[in-house]
Design an enzyme around this catalytic site. Structure first.
Site, PDB file in Angstrom:
ATOM      1  CE1 TYR A  32       1.073  -0.409   4.389  1.00 13.60           C
ATOM      2  CE2 TYR A  32       0.048   1.754   4.434  1.00 13.60           C
ATOM      3  CZ  TYR A  32       0.854   0.800   5.015  1.00 13.60           C
ATOM      4  OH  TYR A  32       1.434   1.053   6.230  1.00 13.60           O
ATOM      5  NE  ARG A  51       6.841   3.960   0.648  1.00 15.92           N
ATOM      6  CZ  ARG A  51       6.610   4.743   1.696  1.00 15.92           C
ATOM      7  NH1 ARG A  51       7.558   4.975   2.585  1.00 15.92           N
ATOM      8  NH2 ARG A  51       5.438   5.303   1.873  1.00 15.92           N
ATOM      9  NE  ARG A 100      -5.651 -19.846   3.679  1.00 10.32           N
ATOM     10  CZ  ARG A 100      -4.831 -20.731   4.251  1.00 10.32           C
ATOM     11  NH1 ARG A 100      -4.914 -22.015   3.947  1.00 10.32           N
ATOM     12  NH2 ARG A 100      -3.942 -20.333   5.152  1.00 10.32           N
ATOM     13  CE  LYS A 150       3.191   2.959   3.111  1.00  9.68           C
ATOM     14  NZ  LYS A 150       3.299   3.016   4.561  1.00  9.68           N
ATOM     15  CD  GLU A 182      10.095   1.310  10.609  1.00  8.78           C
ATOM     16  OE1 GLU A 182      10.026   2.279   9.815  1.00  8.78           O
ATOM     17  OE2 GLU A 182      10.057   0.127  10.230  1.00  8.78           O
TER      18      GLU A 182
HETATM   19  N1  PMP Z   1       7.773   3.468   9.040  1.00 12.12           N
HETATM   20  C1  PMP Z   1       6.645   2.740   9.051  1.00 12.12           C
HETATM   21  C2  PMP Z   1       6.649   1.405   9.705  1.00 12.12           C
HETATM   22  C3  PMP Z   1       5.470   3.255   8.453  1.00 12.12           C
HETATM   23  O1  PMP Z   1       4.330   2.524   8.459  1.00 12.12           O
HETATM   24  C4  PMP Z   1       5.492   4.547   7.878  1.00 12.12           C
HETATM   25  C5  PMP Z   1       4.253   5.159   7.275  1.00 12.12           C
HETATM   26  N2  PMP Z   1       3.720   4.425   6.262  1.00 12.12           N
HETATM   27  C6  PMP Z   1       6.699   5.264   7.884  1.00 12.12           C
HETATM   28  C7  PMP Z   1       7.814   4.690   8.477  1.00 12.12           C
HETATM   29  C8  PMP Z   1       6.803   6.626   7.270  1.00 12.12           C
HETATM   30  O2  PMP Z   1       6.807   6.557   5.870  1.00 12.12           O
HETATM   31  P1  PMP Z   1       6.300   7.771   4.984  1.00 12.12           P
HETATM   32  O3  PMP Z   1       7.144   8.946   5.388  1.00 12.12           O
HETATM   33  O4  PMP Z   1       6.569   7.345   3.604  1.00 12.12           O
HETATM   34  O5  PMP Z   1       4.851   7.971   5.299  1.00 12.12           O
END
Ligand code: PMP
Length: 286
Positions: A32, A51, A100, A150, A182
């Protein structure tokens, strides 16, 4: 009622659906992007599309549409839903093969599913939370090892968010091998003696689109940036801390595990970077 987009159609949200066999639903086999809208225009759209392309490529997933078409759909959803400030959520899954199976379906016969919808957030850039700064707690990072992709498997980040709320904080910073990776949905930073410190890119964090822009602006403003892992103890002893994400922009962190960071108020570096980020990105919005 919102107008949403599903596989080539614009529909009222109550009429939009995907198959129960969709691999996004059964296997979290999907990726996403979230693009912010300010004043009806898209912030860093190219960054999000780059991305998305990378996430699709890493998972051998078919691109659901050309990026020009995706831009048109983003703009049509902004128009149809009269979004001034808000978000556009885009999700691509490996589609619905009609059964599935752990093995990926043949892309020649199973098309990816593309879903997009808007979330209106009036006043998004003037959020009181950002002005006040947020509290975070630290938790173990129990996610899988490819956090640079992502994917829609957001259960652990969601649990982390709940742990934070239960502890009276707004978010959680995840820790692996003694170092912060993070936030649950954002990148994490500390500032010490004028230097901005944030984890280096690899497979253990998401490569934030906001992170890239903010570090670029910081370097352009002659601020020193150190891309390396830091510990919770370092963060507690830092002068400032902050997070970045597409929807939080730059948001100060004022408290970590109950200990004030710096003087317990939003710091000057975070506030400055937030202003610069919002100014520059508004100028470049499309
Ligand atoms: N780290 C994680 C785990 C996230 O889910 C996000 C937001 N999607 C970010 C960092 C920040 O990414 P962005 O600046 O592209 O929104």
């Amino acid at each position: 009622m919102r107008t949403v987009y599903v596989n080539g159609e614009y529909l009222p949200e109550t009429q939009a659906s995907v198959s129960i066999f969709d691999r996004g639903f059964l296997m979290a086999d999907g990726v996403y992007e979230v693009t912010t809208v300010l004043d009806g225009r898209l912030i860093d759209f190219d960054g999000h599309m780059a991305r998305l392309e990378r996430s699709l490529c890493e998972l051998d997933m078919t691109k659901p549409a050309q990026f020009d078409d995706l831009l048109d759909i983003h703009r049509e959803l902004v128009r149809a839903n009269a979004i001034t400030d808000g978000l556009i959520y885009l999700q691509v899954t490996r589609g619905a093969p009609g059964d599935r199976d752990f093995a990926f379906p043949d892309p020649a016969t199973t098309e990816p599913t593309l879903v997009m919808f808007t979330q209106s957030k009036p006043g998004l850039p003037d959020s009181p939370t950002a002005a006040a700064g947020i509290k975070v707690i630290s938790i173990d990072d129990l996610r899988w090892g490819r956090r640079d992709i992502k994917t829609v498997q957001l259960l652990y980040p969601s649990m982390g968010k709940m742990m934070a709320l239960k502890a009276g904080a707004e978010d959680a910073w995840m820790v692996e091998d003694g170092h912060v990776t993070e936030g649950t949905s954002n990148n994490a930073y500390i500032v010490k003696d004028g230097r901005i410190i944030t984890r280096d890119l690899g497979t253990d964090i998401l490569h934030g689109i906001t992170r890239a822009a903010v570090l670029r602006f910081a370097r352009e403003a002659q601020m020193e940036v150190e891309e390396r892992a830091f510990t919770i103890d370092e963060a507690k002893a830092a002068d400032e801390a902050f997070i970045t994400s597409a929807s939080a922009f730059v948001t100060p962190v004022i408290d970590l595990d109950g200990a004030a960071i710096g003087d317990g108020r939003p710091g000057p570096v975070a506030q400055r970077l937030r202003e610069v980020y919002l100014d520059e990105m508004r100028k470049a919005a499309i």
